[in-house]
Design an enzyme around this catalytic site. Structure first.
Site, PDB file in Angstrom:
ATOM      1  N   VAL A  12      41.474  43.216  28.913  1.00 45.49           N
ATOM      2  CA  VAL A  12      40.654  44.215  28.738  1.00 45.49           C
ATOM      3  C   VAL A  12      40.517  44.972  27.565  1.00 45.49           C
ATOM      4  O   VAL A  12      39.432  45.103  26.871  1.00 45.49           O
ATOM      5  CB  VAL A  12      40.744  45.039  30.010  1.00 45.49           C
ATOM      6  N   LYS A 200      34.149  50.299  40.943  1.00 47.19           N
ATOM      7  CA  LYS A 200      34.904  49.353  40.424  1.00 47.19           C
ATOM      8  C   LYS A 200      35.666  48.650  41.643  1.00 47.19           C
ATOM      9  O   LYS A 200      35.427  47.401  41.902  1.00 47.19           O
ATOM     10  CB  LYS A 200      35.745  49.802  39.480  1.00 47.19           C
ATOM     11  N   ALA A 248      33.937  27.848  48.574  1.00 48.16           N
ATOM     12  CA  ALA A 248      35.121  27.475  49.512  1.00 48.16           C
ATOM     13  C   ALA A 248      36.187  27.237  48.489  1.00 48.16           C
ATOM     14  O   ALA A 248      35.943  26.222  47.639  1.00 48.16           O
ATOM     15  CB  ALA A 248      34.818  27.151  50.738  1.00 48.16           C
ATOM     16  N   CYS A 256      43.233  40.595  38.901  1.00 46.24           N
ATOM     17  CA  CYS A 256      42.444  41.559  39.595  1.00 46.24           C
ATOM     18  C   CYS A 256      42.494  41.466  40.941  1.00 46.24           C
ATOM     19  O   CYS A 256      42.726  42.795  41.643  1.00 46.24           O
ATOM     20  CB  CYS A 256      41.234  41.795  38.837  1.00 46.24           C
ATOM     21  N   LYS A 316      42.307  30.196  37.802  1.00 49.66           N
ATOM     22  CA  LYS A 316      41.070  29.777  37.476  1.00 49.66           C
ATOM     23  C   LYS A 316      40.729  29.050  36.175  1.00 49.66           C
ATOM     24  O   LYS A 316      41.616  29.039  35.283  1.00 49.66           O
ATOM     25  CB  LYS A 316      39.679  30.586  37.598  1.00 49.66           C
TER      26      LYS A 316
HETATM   27  C1  UGA Z   1      37.222  39.272  38.530  1.00 49.18           C
HETATM   28  C2  UGA Z   1      35.854  39.883  38.810  1.00 49.18           C
HETATM   29  O1  UGA Z   1      34.937  38.895  39.000  1.00 49.18           O
HETATM   30  C3  UGA Z   1      35.340  40.818  37.653  1.00 49.18           C
HETATM   31  O2  UGA Z   1      33.911  41.384  37.934  1.00 49.18           O
HETATM   32  C4  UGA Z   1      36.317  41.998  37.330  1.00 49.18           C
HETATM   33  O3  UGA Z   1      35.954  42.844  36.461  1.00 49.18           O
HETATM   34  C5  UGA Z   1      37.827  41.292  37.185  1.00 49.18           C
HETATM   35  O4  UGA Z   1      38.013  40.822  38.382  1.00 49.18           O
HETATM   36  C6  UGA Z   1      38.569  42.860  37.403  1.00 49.18           C
HETATM   37  O5  UGA Z   1      38.830  43.490  38.161  1.00 49.18           O
HETATM   38  O6  UGA Z   1      39.201  42.825  36.203  1.00 49.18           O
HETATM   39  P1  UGA Z   1      38.566  37.380  37.445  1.00 49.18           P
HETATM   40  O7  UGA Z   1      39.655  37.828  38.095  1.00 49.18           O
HETATM   41  O8  UGA Z   1      38.737  37.179  36.109  1.00 49.18           O
HETATM   42  O9  UGA Z   1      37.454  38.458  37.541  1.00 49.18           O
HETATM   43  O10 UGA Z   1      38.131  36.257  38.203  1.00 49.18           O
HETATM   44  P2  UGA Z   1      36.686  35.546  39.105  1.00 49.18           P
HETATM   45  O11 UGA Z   1      36.026  34.686  38.318  1.00 49.18           O
HETATM   46  O12 UGA Z   1      36.215  36.682  39.849  1.00 49.18           O
HETATM   47  O13 UGA Z   1      37.725  34.799  40.140  1.00 49.18           O
HETATM   48  C7  UGA Z   1      38.657  35.126  40.776  1.00 49.18           C
HETATM   49  C8  UGA Z   1      39.306  34.237  41.777  1.00 49.18           C
HETATM   50  O14 UGA Z   1      38.398  34.075  42.674  1.00 49.18           O
HETATM   51  C9  UGA Z   1      39.802  32.956  41.024  1.00 49.18           C
HETATM   52  O15 UGA Z   1      41.000  32.757  41.840  1.00 49.18           O
HETATM   53  C10 UGA Z   1      38.449  32.047  41.591  1.00 49.18           C
HETATM   54  O16 UGA Z   1      38.930  30.603  41.877  1.00 49.18           O
HETATM   55  C11 UGA Z   1      38.123  32.735  42.942  1.00 49.18           C
HETATM   56  N1  UGA Z   1      36.959  32.496  43.601  1.00 49.18           N
HETATM   57  C12 UGA Z   1      35.813  32.917  42.873  1.00 49.18           C
HETATM   58  C13 UGA Z   1      36.773  31.752  44.484  1.00 49.18           C
HETATM   59  O17 UGA Z   1      37.660  31.309  45.324  1.00 49.18           O
HETATM   60  N2  UGA Z   1      35.262  31.279  45.221  1.00 49.18           N
HETATM   61  C14 UGA Z   1      34.351  31.688  44.535  1.00 49.18           C
HETATM   62  O18 UGA Z   1      33.263  31.518  44.776  1.00 49.18           O
HETATM   63  C15 UGA Z   1      34.602  32.645  43.313  1.00 49.18           C
END
Ligand code: UGA
Length: 427
Positions: A12, A200, A248, A256, A316
């Site tokens: 960040v 947030k 899914a 986060c 991810k």
């Molecule tokens: C997340 C939020 O998307 C950001 O907006 C936020 O600022 C951030 O947390 C934070 O609090 O700092 P991030 O953790 O980097 O960001 O990643 P995401 O892309 O949101 O994915 C999170 C997890 O959800 C991953 O494991 C991803 O595989 C999973 N996911 C995401 C799913 O299983 N299905 C989805 O449809 C989307």
């Protein structure tokens, strides 16, 4: 142009610093880790975040790095706090790094605004304000300016956000923080500090809820013969619902969501409220990671001695971050079941999981296996010749569990795999 100090050279902090420098501000980054500061001074980027290295390099003249708080504070109009807030044993956020920064401002003589970028419980701003006042630092303002950047797309998310949220005790402080963002085209949501803090936590909770929701729909799809990918498409086209975060899979991970869900659950509990929905979201996610084991057992029986490939380890794609990654739970469970685990990822490493052998190439991971689990949807997995890979497996028809519904079921089955996905009919 302003002078900005950023405390914390993590994901960040570095993205915030690089993007503010790119807007033309003078930015100094402070961290307590000498090796991190030394690396940054030498032009190395200590984390994997697409676009970040280029941005730091392009704005080199406006960026400096220091281990000294006093040097960072000197002349800075904004004191951005971007340190980690990991969960404690009780589930509350550990704010010790935040307090260390706040306490280190004791000698600050010039007016400045402390801006909270770290994710903190609602009520933190008030506590910081009290502590600043108690130290005679009334000339230091306070604002909450939460981040909504996702790893892997953090630079773009910062530069083209859906909104900028600013909560402050004094209008002048909010105005100053808003002015700092001139050049970014996005609506600004002005709020009181508590509401900014809650925005947030609520935003992340809403995203997690959607993921656990679609994962439960997927599980019902499996039981009833529906296909969750089509279901998500059909549901997501409803403008009131929208298509995002309806993929899914084997559950969310990362630095986060798991941490923030615990923090919000605990925040509610500390206030005497049982946040039932959030508890369910968390539980569904835990169970979802483990469902893959059941799928493998159903096909293979005992997993003892079975060679199983884990494809993708980061929580991810496009990040090397394995914090709370589903791969860790899966690897641990598979080892506990006696499986011989071969793990592959282009950048992430899970050296800490005892008994897992991490290999360098997808080919090595897939050699002589009984089963493979696609854990993280890295683009490189689209390039694999799956027919060739199946022919090199130990089993005649190796099992493939696609934990992210990434691959084409028909093609995979035609390529010789006993292919299963999440929420899609087994055959
Ligand atoms: C997340 C939020 O998307 C950001 O907006 C936020 O600022 C951030 O947390 C934070 O609090 O700092 P991030 O953790 O980097 O960001 O990643 P995401 O892309 O949101 O994915 C999170 C997890 O959800 C991953 O494991 C991803 O595989 C999973 N996911 C995401 C799913 O299983 N299905 C989805 O449809 C989307």
């Amino acid at each position: 142009m302003s002078r900005v100090a950023v405390f914390g050279a993590g994901y960040v902090g570095l993205v915030t610093a690089a993007c503010f420098a790119d807007l033309g501000h003078e930015v100094v980054i402070a961290d307590i880790l000498p090796e991190r500061i030394a690396a940054l001074r030498a032009g190395e980027v200590p984390i994997y975040e697409p676009g970040l290295g280029g941005l730091l390099e392009q704005n080199r003249e406006r960026l400096s790095y220091t281990l000294e708080v006093a040097e960072a504070v000197d002349g800075a109009e904004f004191l951005y706090v971007a340190v980690g807030t990991p969960p404690t044993y009780s589930g509350d956020a550990d704010l010790s790094a935040v307090w260390t920064v706040v306490d280190s401002l004791a000698g600050a003589t010039d007016p400045a605004v402390v801006v909270m970028k770290s994710t903190v419980p609602v009520g933190t701003g008030v506590k910081v304000r009290h502590r600043l006042d108690a130290r005679g630092l009334q000339h230091i303002g306070y604002a909450s300016n939460p981040e909504f950047t996702a790893e892997g797309t953090a630079v773009r998310d910062f530069q083209q956000p859906d909104r900028i949220v600013i909560g402050a005790f004094a209008d002048a402080d909010a105005d100053a923080v808003a002015a700092l963002h001139v050049g970014i085209d996005a609506p600004i949501v002005r709020a009181d500090v508590a509401s900014a803090e809650m925005i947030k936590l609520a935003a992340n909770a809403a995203l997690m809820t959607r993921i656990s929701f679609i994962n439960e729909i997927a599980n019902v799809c499996e039981a009833t013969g529906a296909d969750v990918v089509r279901v998500a498409e059909g549901v997501g086209l409803d403008r009131r619902i929208g298509p995002s975060f309806l993929r899914a899979g084997i559950g969310y991970g990362g630095s986060c969501f798991p941490k923030d869900s615990l923090a919000l659950k605990q925040l509610a509990a500390n206030s005497g409220y049982h946040f039932q929905l959030l508890n369910a979201v968390i539980e569904v996610n835990e169970l979802q990671k483990r469902r893959v084991i059941g799928k493998l057992q159903q096909r293979l029986g005992s997993l003892r001695g079975r060679r199983i490939a884990l494809l993708g380890l980061a929580f991810k794609p496009n990040t090397d971050d394995i914090r709370e990654a589903p791969s860790l739970v899966l690897a641990g469970r598979l080892v506990a079941e006696g499986a011989d685990v071969r793990a592959w990822d282009p950048v992430a490493r899970i050296d800490d999981v005892h008994g897992v052998r991490q290999v360098e190439t997808i080919d090595e991971a897939l050699a002589e296996i009984d089963a493979a689990v696609l854990v993280t949807e890295w683009p490189a997995l689209h390039e694999v010749d799956w027919r060739l890979a199946a022919s090199k497996a130990k089993a005649e028809e190796p099992v493939f569990v696609d934990g992210r519904n990434m691959l084409d079921p028909k093609l995979m089955r035609e390529s010789g795999w006993a292919y299963e996905a999440i929420g899609r009919a087994a055959q």
